[in-house]
Scaffold this motif. Structure first.
Motif, PDB file in Angstrom:
ATOM      1  N   UNK A 114       0.834  -1.202   0.000  1.00  0.00           N
ATOM      2  CA  UNK A 114       0.000   0.000   0.000  1.00  0.00           C
ATOM      3  C   UNK A 114       0.870   1.253   0.000  1.00  0.00           C
ATOM      4  N   UNK A 115       0.245   2.356  -0.320  1.00  0.00           N
ATOM      5  CA  UNK A 115       0.954   3.638  -0.311  1.00  0.00           C
ATOM      6  C   UNK A 115       1.462   3.953   1.094  1.00  0.00           C
ATOM      7  N   UNK A 116       0.642   3.686   2.099  1.00  0.00           N
ATOM      8  CA  UNK A 116       1.051   3.957   3.481  1.00  0.00           C
ATOM      9  C   UNK A 116       2.314   3.176   3.843  1.00  0.00           C
ATOM     10  N   UNK A 117       2.359   1.915   3.475  1.00  0.00           N
ATOM     11  CA  UNK A 117       3.511   1.093   3.838  1.00  0.00           C
ATOM     12  C   UNK A 117       4.773   1.570   3.134  1.00  0.00           C
ATOM     13  N   UNK A 118       4.644   1.977   1.858  1.00  0.00           N
ATOM     14  CA  UNK A 118       5.838   2.357   1.101  1.00  0.00           C
ATOM     15  C   UNK A 118       6.433   3.680   1.588  1.00  0.00           C
ATOM     16  N   UNK A 119       5.568   4.645   1.919  1.00  0.00           N
ATOM     17  CA  UNK A 119       6.093   5.907   2.458  1.00  0.00           C
ATOM     18  C   UNK A 119       6.582   5.689   3.883  1.00  0.00           C
ATOM     19  N   UNK A 120       5.826   4.883   4.645  1.00  0.00           N
ATOM     20  CA  UNK A 120       6.216   4.618   6.025  1.00  0.00           C
ATOM     21  C   UNK A 120       7.568   3.931   6.132  1.00  0.00           C
ATOM     22  N   UNK A 121       7.871   3.074   5.176  1.00  0.00           N
ATOM     23  CA  UNK A 121       9.149   2.365   5.189  1.00  0.00           C
ATOM     24  C   UNK A 121      10.320   3.344   5.115  1.00  0.00           C
ATOM     25  N   UNK A 122      10.191   4.357   4.249  1.00  0.00           N
ATOM     26  CA  UNK A 122      11.244   5.366   4.125  1.00  0.00           C
ATOM     27  C   UNK A 122      11.472   6.075   5.453  1.00  0.00           C
ATOM     28  N   UNK A 123      10.375   6.425   6.136  1.00  0.00           N
ATOM     29  CA  UNK A 123      10.476   7.146   7.405  1.00  0.00           C
ATOM     30  C   UNK A 123      11.032   6.255   8.514  1.00  0.00           C
ATOM     31  N   UNK A 124      10.579   4.992   8.554  1.00  0.00           N
ATOM     32  CA  UNK A 124      11.017   4.085   9.617  1.00  0.00           C
ATOM     33  C   UNK A 124      12.504   3.754   9.502  1.00  0.00           C
ATOM     34  N   UNK A 125      12.993   3.562   8.284  1.00  0.00           N
ATOM     35  CA  UNK A 125      14.409   3.223   8.074  1.00  0.00           C
ATOM     36  C   UNK A 125      15.308   4.304   8.658  1.00  0.00           C
ATOM     37  N   UNK A 126      14.827   5.545   8.608  1.00  0.00           N
ATOM     38  CA  UNK A 126      15.645   6.656   9.104  1.00  0.00           C
ATOM     39  C   UNK A 126      15.170   7.167  10.457  1.00  0.00           C
ATOM     40  N   UNK A 127      14.499   6.272  11.225  1.00  0.00           N
ATOM     41  CA  UNK A 127      14.276   6.561  12.638  1.00  0.00           C
ATOM     42  C   UNK A 127      12.966   7.201  13.016  1.00  0.00           C
ATOM     43  N   UNK A 128      11.996   7.258  12.128  1.00  0.00           N
ATOM     44  CA  UNK A 128      10.708   7.869  12.489  1.00  0.00           C
ATOM     45  C   UNK A 128       9.933   6.962  13.447  1.00  0.00           C
ATOM     46  N   UNK A 129       9.052   7.588  14.254  1.00  0.00           N
ATOM     47  CA  UNK A 129       8.224   6.811  15.167  1.00  0.00           C
ATOM     48  C   UNK A 129       7.124   6.077  14.404  1.00  0.00           C
ATOM     49  N   UNK A 130       6.637   5.000  15.041  1.00  0.00           N
ATOM     50  CA  UNK A 130       5.566   4.221  14.416  1.00  0.00           C
ATOM     51  C   UNK A 130       4.217   4.665  14.991  1.00  0.00           C
ATOM     52  N   UNK A 131       3.170   3.987  14.537  1.00  0.00           N
ATOM     53  CA  UNK A 131       1.851   4.249  15.081  1.00  0.00           C
ATOM     54  C   UNK A 131       1.149   5.428  14.439  1.00  0.00           C
ATOM     55  N   UNK A 132       0.281   6.075  15.234  1.00  0.00           N
ATOM     56  CA  UNK A 132      -0.565   7.140  14.702  1.00  0.00           C
ATOM     57  C   UNK A 132       0.236   8.359  14.269  1.00  0.00           C
ATOM     58  N   UNK A 133       1.338   8.657  14.969  1.00  0.00           N
ATOM     59  CA  UNK A 133       2.161   9.803  14.562  1.00  0.00           C
ATOM     60  C   UNK A 133       2.752   9.592  13.181  1.00  0.00           C
ATOM     61  N   UNK A 134       3.210   8.364  12.920  1.00  0.00           N
ATOM     62  CA  UNK A 134       3.748   8.045  11.600  1.00  0.00           C
ATOM     63  C   UNK A 134       2.653   8.176  10.544  1.00  0.00           C
ATOM     64  N   UNK A 135       1.466   7.659  10.858  1.00  0.00           N
ATOM     65  CA  UNK A 135       0.344   7.733   9.931  1.00  0.00           C
ATOM     66  C   UNK A 135      -0.024   9.178   9.624  1.00  0.00           C
ATOM     67  N   UNK A 136      -0.058  10.013  10.639  1.00  0.00           N
ATOM     68  CA  UNK A 136      -0.384  11.430  10.442  1.00  0.00           C
ATOM     69  C   UNK A 136       0.666  12.131   9.582  1.00  0.00           C
ATOM     70  N   UNK A 137       1.926  11.756   9.799  1.00  0.00           N
ATOM     71  CA  UNK A 137       3.006  12.343   8.995  1.00  0.00           C
ATOM     72  C   UNK A 137       2.836  11.972   7.519  1.00  0.00           C
ATOM     73  N   UNK A 138       2.468  10.714   7.253  1.00  0.00           N
ATOM     74  CA  UNK A 138       2.264  10.267   5.867  1.00  0.00           C
ATOM     75  C   UNK A 138       1.108  11.028   5.231  1.00  0.00           C
ATOM     76  N   UNK A 139       0.019  11.202   5.985  1.00  0.00           N
ATOM     77  CA  UNK A 139      -1.131  11.973   5.478  1.00  0.00           C
ATOM     78  C   UNK A 139      -0.709  13.399   5.135  1.00  0.00           C
ATOM     79  N   UNK A 140       0.094  14.011   5.998  1.00  0.00           N
ATOM     80  CA  UNK A 140       0.569  15.381   5.746  1.00  0.00           C
ATOM     81  C   UNK A 140       1.428  15.445   4.489  1.00  0.00           C
ATOM     82  N   UNK A 141       2.281  14.439   4.283  1.00  0.00           N
ATOM     83  CA  UNK A 141       3.125  14.401   3.090  1.00  0.00           C
ATOM     84  C   UNK A 141       2.289  14.294   1.813  1.00  0.00           C
ATOM     85  N   UNK A 142       1.281  13.433   1.837  1.00  0.00           N
ATOM     86  CA  UNK A 142       0.416  13.262   0.664  1.00  0.00           C
ATOM     87  C   UNK A 142      -0.361  14.547   0.372  1.00  0.00           C
TER      88      UNK A 142
END
Length: 539
Positions: free
Chosen positions: A108-136
């Protein structure tokens, strides 16, 4: 001058092919400072993308690199793998030319953008989801929260490219490399993306290396321009100086290249090839455990048209407006409602088997010359495939017909036993056109056939399509977001938005006096960029 974030010195790239060395890039030197944009321009095969891939060492094994690529003073060509991983996707990011092949079709789009953020130390969960929504949302994806669960095939070409840009910008890089990032985008979204990139560059002091074949956007975005030809930089200057007084003959030829001419005049007494009335394509929306239908996406909603022999109908609109879906419905490649009459025979209710004898008369040229040709088949096999399916001619006769088709589209018949990867983008599109024309069709759908091509090749393909139409009296449905190409080919225009017709009529009349606000906005976006290119102030 701002300090140079990236400095490339005497870069050379050598490929080993069939026991011989091929120098794709030779002696290339340039620099990009913080907050500045360098546009790297040139035709297909000039070495632009190879240069960009060399910066991040993304070329295949066995390729020899020479020279230096200094990022913040450190030579990337000498970095170890761990150092490269910390740079890629974090300090330097890249958007590739083909969003469909660059995105993973299984995630999914969420997983692919989230992977980039997680590899470089981003938090998981709702904060990560909100960050992805903001990017889109930042890259112009409508209703971004609902898009998180979408897969790449559920998005339009323009939406996929915006997802790629969101991924590249996720970690706020210092250097953003954009390899043809607006190729698949319509003019209004192209303008939005260019404005977005300018804003981000200014806001974060980001440096940008912008690779493109479309000179119409270079003047709007770039501070400096480097022109490449056959692996070398032949001219480099500030953008205003280069556009006003180009020095090298190749630069002058690039600036002069654009689709020109007018379509063959329509003859309204010619036989009607195709007629469609109130065509509709609705895709059901299913939700819940039982997958019940709760609504429908109205991709095409009540489109009517009449296409005559030797005529071209241009279909324009933004990404996701339903242009390609309409073309596929007219060819009976997807199901639709509403009568479609081909040469006096209604075909919308015909089975796959009943349609087969008509396929030779109805052909299509797809948008992507890289993805629409099988890499495992030779050019001869690709072009002859329709002849084989239709059981026409023996082997030797098919070779002769293929040779004629390649010659008709400006390709050397002696190259028919080569494979698609051995050709440039423009040559591949000619192969795709030859494949469509070899069966001598009466009706051809051209789905963005020039969008992935550089300006000079675009002009050649437009001339080729016009010549084939005159010689064979072909009827075209030409789907495009490039209004300059449409103006050079179409007799009639259909402007689509959200699956509906916004405006329809003679091309000359609509270009001169667009009636709807949406059509005026499309034209303003397209021709404002064109005016910028020519140095004329857009009104």
């Amino acid at each position: 001058m701002s300090p140079r974030l990236l400095e490339v010195r005497d870069l050379s790239v050598t490929f080993r092919q069939e026991g011989h060395d091929f120098r794709a890039v030779e002696g290339v030197s340039f620099g990009v400072g913080r907050g500045r944009t360098l546009a790297l321009v040139g035709e297909s095969g000039s070495g632009k993308s190879v240069t960009a891939l060399s910066i991040l060492r993304l070329l295949p094994h066995g390729v020899s690199l020479g020279g230096k690529v200094l990022f913040e003073g450190e030579d990337i060509l000498k970095c170890r793998d761990a150092q490269l991983r910390s740079i890629r996707g974090n300090k330097i990011t890249m958007v590739f030319q083909e969003p469909m092949t660059s995105l993973n079709p299984l995630h999914t789009i969420e997983r692919q953008i989230g992977e980039i953020l997680e590899v470089h130390g981003a938090r998981k969960g709702q904060k990560l989801r909100n960050h992805i929504v903001d990017l889109l949302a930042e890259v112009g994806i409508a209703d971004p929260a609902r898009r998180l669960a979408a897969y790449p095939h559920q998005l339009s070409g323009g939406q996929r490219q915006r997802v790629m840009i969101a991924m590249a910008l996720a970690n706020r890089p210092d250097l953003f490399i954009a390899d043809e990032p607006t190729t698949a985008l319509d003019v209004t979204v192209q303008a939005q993306i260019l404005t977005l990139l300018e804003d981000l560059k200014a806001r974060y002091g980001m440096a940008m290396l912008f690779i493109t074949h479309d000179l119409s956007i270079v003047r709007k975005l770039a501070d400096d321009v480097a022109v490449m030809q056959q692996g070398r930089i032949v001219e480099m200057n500030g953008v205003e100086a280069l556009f006003k007084a180009p020095q090298h003959p190749y630069t002058k030829a690039l600036l002069a290249a654009e689709p020109k001419g007018t379509p063959p005049p329509a003859n309204y007494g010619s036989p009607v090839i195709l007629e469609a009335r109130e065509v509709r394509v609705h895709f059901p929306i299913k939700r819940g455990f039982l997958r019940r239908t709760v609504g429908a996406i109205k991709a095409v909603d009540g489109i009517s048209l009449t296409l005559r022999e030797g005529e071209t109908i241009g279909v324009v609109g933004e990404s996701g407006s339903g242009k390609t879906t309409l073309g596929l419905a007219l060819l009976r490649l997807i199901k639709s409602q509403g009568p479609i009459v081909y040469l006096g025979r209604r075909i919308d209710g015909l089975s796959f088997k009943a349609m087969r004898p008509l396929r030779r008369d109805m052909q299509v040229v797809f948008q992507d010359p890289y993805g629409s040709l099988s890499p495992r088949l030779s050019v001869a096999d690709i072009v002859a495939e329709g002849l084989t399916v239709q059981r026409r001619f023996n082997f030797e006769e098919r070779r002769e017909v293929v040779a004629r088709a390649l010659a008709d589209t400006g390709l050397d018949p002696a190259a028919m036993d080569r494979y698609p990867h051995e050709f440039s983008g423009g040559q591949r599109q000619r192969v795709a056109i030859a494949r469509a024309m070899v069966l001598e069709p009466k009706f051809v759908v051209l789905d963005e056939p020039t969008s992935a091509l550089d300006m000079s090749v675009q002009a050649q393909i437009v001339d080729l399509l016009r010549e084939l139409q005159i010689r064979r009296n072909l009827a075209y449905v030409f789907i495009s977001h490039d209004l300059r190409v449409v103006r050079a080919l179409a007799n009639e225009i259909i402007v689509m938005r959200h699956g509906k017709v916004v405006e329809q009529g003679a091309a000359t009349e609509i270009f001169a006096h667009p009636q709807s606000e949406y059509t005026r906005a499309l034209f303003a976006a397209a021709f404002a960029i064109e005016a910028d290119r020519s140095g004329v102030v857009a009104q």
